[in-house]
Motif scaffolding. Structure first.
Motif, PDB file in Angstrom:
ATOM      1  N   GLY A 103       0.818  -1.199   0.000  1.00 44.91           N
ATOM      2  CA  GLY A 103       0.000   0.000   0.000  1.00 44.91           C
ATOM      3  C   GLY A 103       0.856   1.254   0.000  1.00 44.91           C
ATOM      4  N   ASP A 104       0.323   2.300  -0.590  1.00 47.72           N
ATOM      5  CA  ASP A 104       0.979   3.605  -0.597  1.00 47.72           C
ATOM      6  C   ASP A 104       0.448   4.399   0.598  1.00 47.72           C
ATOM      7  N   PRO A 105       1.318   4.984   1.422  1.00 48.28           N
ATOM      8  CA  PRO A 105       0.834   5.793   2.545  1.00 48.28           C
ATOM      9  C   PRO A 105      -0.187   6.847   2.132  1.00 48.28           C
ATOM     10  N   ALA A 106      -0.100   7.329   0.887  1.00 46.54           N
ATOM     11  CA  ALA A 106      -1.077   8.301   0.401  1.00 46.54           C
ATOM     12  C   ALA A 106      -2.479   7.706   0.377  1.00 46.54           C
ATOM     13  N   GLU A 107      -2.578   6.384   0.187  1.00 42.44           N
ATOM     14  CA  GLU A 107      -3.888   5.725   0.185  1.00 42.44           C
ATOM     15  C   GLU A 107      -4.471   5.651   1.597  1.00 42.44           C
ATOM     16  N   PHE A 108      -3.613   5.488   2.575  1.00 37.27           N
ATOM     17  CA  PHE A 108      -4.065   5.561   3.967  1.00 37.27           C
ATOM     18  C   PHE A 108      -4.561   6.966   4.271  1.00 37.27           C
ATOM     19  N   ALA A 109      -3.796   7.963   3.846  1.00 37.08           N
ATOM     20  CA  ALA A 109      -4.173   9.355   4.081  1.00 37.08           C
ATOM     21  C   ALA A 109      -5.503   9.680   3.417  1.00 37.08           C
ATOM     22  N   GLN A 110      -5.726   9.137   2.231  1.00 37.50           N
ATOM     23  CA  GLN A 110      -6.995   9.355   1.531  1.00 37.50           C
ATOM     24  C   GLN A 110      -8.147   8.772   2.342  1.00 37.50           C
ATOM     25  N   MET A 111      -7.932   7.589   2.939  1.00 30.09           N
ATOM     26  CA  MET A 111      -8.977   6.990   3.759  1.00 30.09           C
ATOM     27  C   MET A 111      -9.269   7.847   4.989  1.00 30.09           C
ATOM     28  N   VAL A 112      -8.234   8.417   5.597  1.00 29.47           N
ATOM     29  CA  VAL A 112      -8.434   9.317   6.727  1.00 29.47           C
ATOM     30  C   VAL A 112      -9.350  10.476   6.328  1.00 29.47           C
ATOM     31  N   ALA A 113      -9.060  11.067   5.187  1.00 29.83           N
ATOM     32  CA  ALA A 113      -9.879  12.185   4.712  1.00 29.83           C
ATOM     33  C   ALA A 113     -11.304  11.745   4.431  1.00 29.83           C
ATOM     34  N   ASP A 114     -11.467  10.556   3.857  1.00 31.05           N
ATOM     35  CA  ASP A 114     -12.809  10.038   3.570  1.00 31.05           C
ATOM     36  C   ASP A 114     -13.599   9.844   4.863  1.00 31.05           C
ATOM     37  N   VAL A 115     -12.936   9.334   5.894  1.00 25.95           N
ATOM     38  CA  VAL A 115     -13.595   9.144   7.188  1.00 25.95           C
ATOM     39  C   VAL A 115     -13.997  10.489   7.779  1.00 25.95           C
ATOM     40  N   ALA A 116     -13.098  11.453   7.704  1.00 23.89           N
ATOM     41  CA  ALA A 116     -13.397  12.770   8.256  1.00 23.89           C
ATOM     42  C   ALA A 116     -14.595  13.400   7.551  1.00 23.89           C
ATOM     43  N   ARG A 117     -14.683  13.226   6.241  1.00 17.24           N
ATOM     44  CA  ARG A 117     -15.751  13.859   5.459  1.00 17.24           C
ATOM     45  C   ARG A 117     -17.114  13.214   5.688  1.00 17.24           C
ATOM     46  N   ASN A 118     -17.132  11.906   5.929  1.00 16.28           N
ATOM     47  CA  ASN A 118     -18.389  11.155   5.965  1.00 16.28           C
ATOM     48  C   ASN A 118     -18.915  11.056   7.393  1.00 16.28           C
ATOM     49  N   ALA A 119     -19.899  11.880   7.725  1.00 15.88           N
ATOM     50  CA  ALA A 119     -20.408  11.962   9.094  1.00 15.88           C
ATOM     51  C   ALA A 119     -21.125  10.700   9.547  1.00 15.88           C
ATOM     52  N   TYR A 120     -21.450   9.794   8.621  1.00 11.71           N
ATOM     53  CA  TYR A 120     -22.162   8.581   9.019  1.00 11.71           C
ATOM     54  C   TYR A 120     -21.218   7.413   9.314  1.00 11.71           C
ATOM     55  N   LEU A 121     -19.930   7.629   9.123  1.00  7.91           N
ATOM     56  CA  LEU A 121     -18.947   6.603   9.499  1.00  7.91           C
ATOM     57  C   LEU A 121     -18.635   6.761  10.980  1.00  7.91           C
ATOM     58  N   ASN A 122     -18.969   5.747  11.756  1.00  5.00           N
ATOM     59  CA  ASN A 122     -18.773   5.850  13.202  1.00  5.00           C
ATOM     60  C   ASN A 122     -18.779   4.459  13.825  1.00  5.00           C
ATOM     61  N   GLY A 123     -17.918   4.271  14.820  1.00 10.16           N
ATOM     62  CA  GLY A 123     -17.921   3.048  15.602  1.00 10.16           C
ATOM     63  C   GLY A 123     -17.527   1.802  14.842  1.00 10.16           C
ATOM     64  N   THR A 124     -16.719   1.949  13.804  1.00 11.89           N
ATOM     65  CA  THR A 124     -16.385   0.791  12.981  1.00 11.89           C
ATOM     66  C   THR A 124     -14.885   0.718  12.703  1.00 11.89           C
ATOM     67  N   VAL A 125     -14.439  -0.467  12.303  1.00 13.95           N
ATOM     68  CA  VAL A 125     -13.042  -0.700  11.922  1.00 13.95           C
ATOM     69  C   VAL A 125     -13.004  -0.989  10.432  1.00 13.95           C
ATOM     70  N   ILE A 126     -12.191  -0.242   9.708  1.00 13.13           N
ATOM     71  CA  ILE A 126     -12.100  -0.387   8.257  1.00 13.13           C
ATOM     72  C   ILE A 126     -10.752  -1.020   7.901  1.00 13.13           C
ATOM     73  N   ARG A 127     -10.795  -2.211   7.298  1.00 10.93           N
ATOM     74  CA  ARG A 127      -9.547  -2.819   6.816  1.00 10.93           C
ATOM     75  C   ARG A 127      -9.175  -2.191   5.478  1.00 10.93           C
ATOM     76  N   LEU A 128      -7.914  -1.809   5.368  1.00 14.60           N
ATOM     77  CA  LEU A 128      -7.381  -1.193   4.150  1.00 14.60           C
ATOM     78  C   LEU A 128      -6.158  -2.006   3.757  1.00 14.60           C
ATOM     79  N   ASP A 129      -6.369  -3.079   2.976  1.00 14.57           N
ATOM     80  CA  ASP A 129      -5.309  -4.085   2.893  1.00 14.57           C
ATOM     81  C   ASP A 129      -5.188  -4.826   1.570  1.00 14.57           C
ATOM     82  N   GLY A 130      -5.913  -4.414   0.519  1.00 13.38           N
ATOM     83  CA  GLY A 130      -5.798  -5.144  -0.755  1.00 13.38           C
ATOM     84  C   GLY A 130      -6.261  -6.576  -0.657  1.00 13.38           C
TER      85      GLY A 130
END
Length: 254
Positions: free
Chosen positions: A220-247
């Motif tokens: 994985g590219d660290p930029a892809e992790f950073a993109q997921m962070v931004a996606d989580v921050a933007r989406n107010a309905y994401l809460n209380g969950t664990v997201i695997r980011l692993d190909g």
């Protein structure tokens, strides 16, 4: 949440996933505080993105409280986005082939990965509670870093898997507790990424690791992790969950 103009705190922000996250959030208009035990490298990243930096040992509760207060004073507003990337990946068997025990390593990994995460979450939440709710009703979001190892840790990863499993396990109860003030809690569980730890491995070792990744067939590219962070921050309905980011990787026993 609209990231532009919000204060973001990133631990482990001097390198790897943390540095990529700090850079990406800054590119989206966030005011980023880079916290890291390596103060010089943290300052370099902060200078690059026009942010703020502070040396911070996340195992030291007082140091974490001071860092949160310093960031709040620097930007004259409380943090809205908090990302825990700092961690260690020390590996050891419970009892080694030489008969040596590894309780010291277990204690250190738990202190950094779990207590460090909890320290920042605690003092960031305390600061967030002073903020007015946004249009979405939320006051902020805590994004903690677990690991794919929390579900399929390898031999020698007992301490690491335990620390990351605890981060995953506390996500839902923390989100429930913080629902009333409107603070979300989400964990990202990355798989195998290009980080300083991975880059230190011999090329043949890296290739063996990559063989287990279905698609994309690469680290994985660290930029892809950073993109997921931004996606989580933007989406107010994401809460209380664990997201695997692993190909789609599932780690083998060794």
């Amino acid at each position: 949440m609209n990231i532009d103009g919000q204060v973001a705190l990133v631990t482990g922000g001097a390198s790897g996933l943390g540095a990529a996250t700090a850079r990406h959030l800054a590119s989206l208009g966030a005011k980023v505080a880079v916290l890291d035990h390596d103060g010089d490298k943290a300052a370099q990243v902060a200078d690059e993105i026009g942010g703020f930096s502070q040396r911070c040992d996340i195992t030291d509760e007082t140091a974490v409280a001071d860092a949160v207060a310093a960031a709040k004073a620097r930007f004259d507003q409380p943090p809205r986005i908090v990302v825990n990337c700092a961690g260690v990946g020390l590996a050891a068997r419970i009892v080694g082939r030489d008969g040596k025990v590894s309780t010291d390593i277990f204690r250190k990994v738990i202190a950094v990965n779990l207590f460090g995460t909890y320290h920042l979450m605690t003092y960031a939440v305390q600061a967030m509670m002073d903020a007015a709710p946004l249009e979405t009703g939320e006051r902020g979001v805590i994004i903690n870093t677990a690991s794919a190892a929390y579900e399929d840790g390898q031999i020698g990863q007992t301490a690491y898997a335990a620390s990351k499993g605890a981060i995953a396990a506390m996500c839902l109860p923390a989100a429930r507790e913080l629902a009333r003030p409107g603070i979300r809690v989400v964990a990202i569980a990355p798989g195998l990424f290009h980080t300083p730890m991975m880059e230190s491995l011999p090329e043949e070792t890296t290739q063996e690791i990559v063989k287990n990744i279905p698609f994309p067939h690469r680290l994985g590219d660290p930029a892809e992790f950073a993109q997921m962070v931004a996606d989580v921050a933007r989406n107010a309905y994401l809460n209380g969950t664990v997201i695997r980011l692993d190909g789609a990787v599932r780690l083998p026993p060794r």
